[in-house]
Design a protein around this motif. Structure first.
Motif: not given
Ligand SMILES: [Zn+2]
Ligand SMILES: [Zn+2]
Length: 371
Positions: A203, A200, A146, A143
């Motif tokens: 995700c 996050c 993050c 992701c």
């Protein structure tokens, strides 16, 4: 107290005079097969405990001697108690005992990403020349928000209370294999030592998102239907820095109605009328390179094969090409009008043996002798 009343030798499938090595080998085989983590049989756990008990008794010369003389009763009076162990995480014990992980390296930490499958379809003529094809597929990647951590930017994970941040739990276990201190990944933090309180949002804490990709694939000349092309490192991202998986592109080669491919050779058919066959004709014939003029001499027969050398498929990752074989087909008229009938009758009346005589030259005789 023994848990099973079954014969220990039968449980392991070994002879009564089996040596230590044979007993160990038999147990090892059964343990792989019956371990509840890998077996789907409903009684796997019960049988696993039984064979483990059998192994425990037969691998020790004292308990084995006792059992050989007095059977299960002898063991009972000798005070034998089979080890009770918890079925989870046995592979650590096995690896300590057998010197390897018999279940094939599970565990946490760095892992290679999974492979991805994709499919493409190309025409036979493209398979002959080779072609660059765009292949779309989806992969899981770290992701971007993050950076794969799963932690919402601006927040921090906290230390796991259960393992105090070490990521591992230590557990002492006694078993048939002796006493082991077993380190297991902490289930609360899955071995990371940290708990993410604010995952996050992009995700949802997984650290992964799905990304659509499109890669140009060079399909090599001569590829066969059903072959796969591997794109190394283009698959799902690995975890904790492990390398990415691969993409396997399955190639379908569409059948071409004009041709039949057999290995590297190509077959096709040329259709003549009886008159064309009798008088000789030049026909335009399709090959995978395009059309060519094929001269067919007067008297060409149905079923004859003309070979166009080196006009077939290229040899994949090799040299040269297969041949193109053209099968001669001759159509006999199915309906005649009066005029045609009279013409053919006149032709027949004017024919004799010589009209149909096969003029086989010495060379042709020699060739047919080798067929
Ligand atoms: Zn923990
Ligand atoms: Zn994220």
């Amino acid at each position: 107290m023994a848990a099973t009343g079954h014969d220990y030798y039968e449980l392991l499938g070994v002879a009564r005079d089996a040596d230590e090595t044979a007993i160990k080998k038999a147990f090892r085989r059964l343990a792989r097969q019956l371990h509840p983590d890998v077996s789907s049989e409903p009684d796997a756990e019960v049988r696993f405990r039984e064979v483990t008990e059998a192994y425990e008794v037969l691998s020790n010369s004292e308990t084995r001697a006792l059992y050989d003389r007095y059977g299960h009763a002898g063991l009972r009076s000798g005070g034998f108690t089979p080890t009770h162990f918890d079925m989870g995480g046995l592979s650590d014990l096995f690896s300590a005992f057998f010197g390897e992980d018999i279940f094939g390296g599970r565990g946490t930490g760095r892992a290679r990403g999974a492979d991805v499958g994709a499919e493409i379809e190309i025409e036979l003529v493209d398979a002959a020349r080779g072609k660059t094809v765009s292949v779309p597929f989806e992969v899981a990647v770290d992701c971007g928000t993050c950076r794969g951590s799963g932690v919402e930017p601006g927040t921090q994970p906290v230390q796991c209370r259960r393992c105090e941040g070490s990521g591992r739990l230590h557990q002492v276990s006694r078993s048939v294999f002796g006493e082991f201190v077993r380190a297991q990944p902490c289930p609360d933090c899955r071995g990371t030592g940290r708990i993410v309180e604010h995952p996050c949002a992009v995700c949802r804490g997984g650290g992964r998102v799905v990304e659509s990709r499109e890669v140009e694939v060079e399909v090599p000349a001569g590829i066969h239907d059903g072959q796969r092309i591997r794109l190394t490192g283009k698959g799902h991202a690995g975890s904790l820095g492990g390398r990415a998986g691969d993409v396997y592109v399955l190639v379908h080669v569409k059948p071409d109605p004009r041709f039949v491919r057999e290995g590297n050779d190509v077959y096709s058919q040329v259709d003549l009328t009886i008159v064309e066959a009798a008088l000789g004709v030049t026909k335009v014939v399709d090959t995978i390179d395009g059309s060519v003029d094929l001269e067919l001499p007067a008297g060409v027969q149905p079923g004859e094969v003309r070979v166009l050398k080196g006009k077939g498929m290229p040899v994949l990752q090799g040299f040269g090409r297969g041949d193109h074989r053209v099968l001669v087909s001759v159509a006999v008229p199915r309906r005649l009008n009066d005029e045609q009938r009279r013409a053919l009758e006149a032709f027949e009346a004017a024919s004799d043996e010589d009209t149909y005589r096969h003029d086989e030259s010495f060379f042709e005789k020699l060739k047919s002798a080798f067929h």
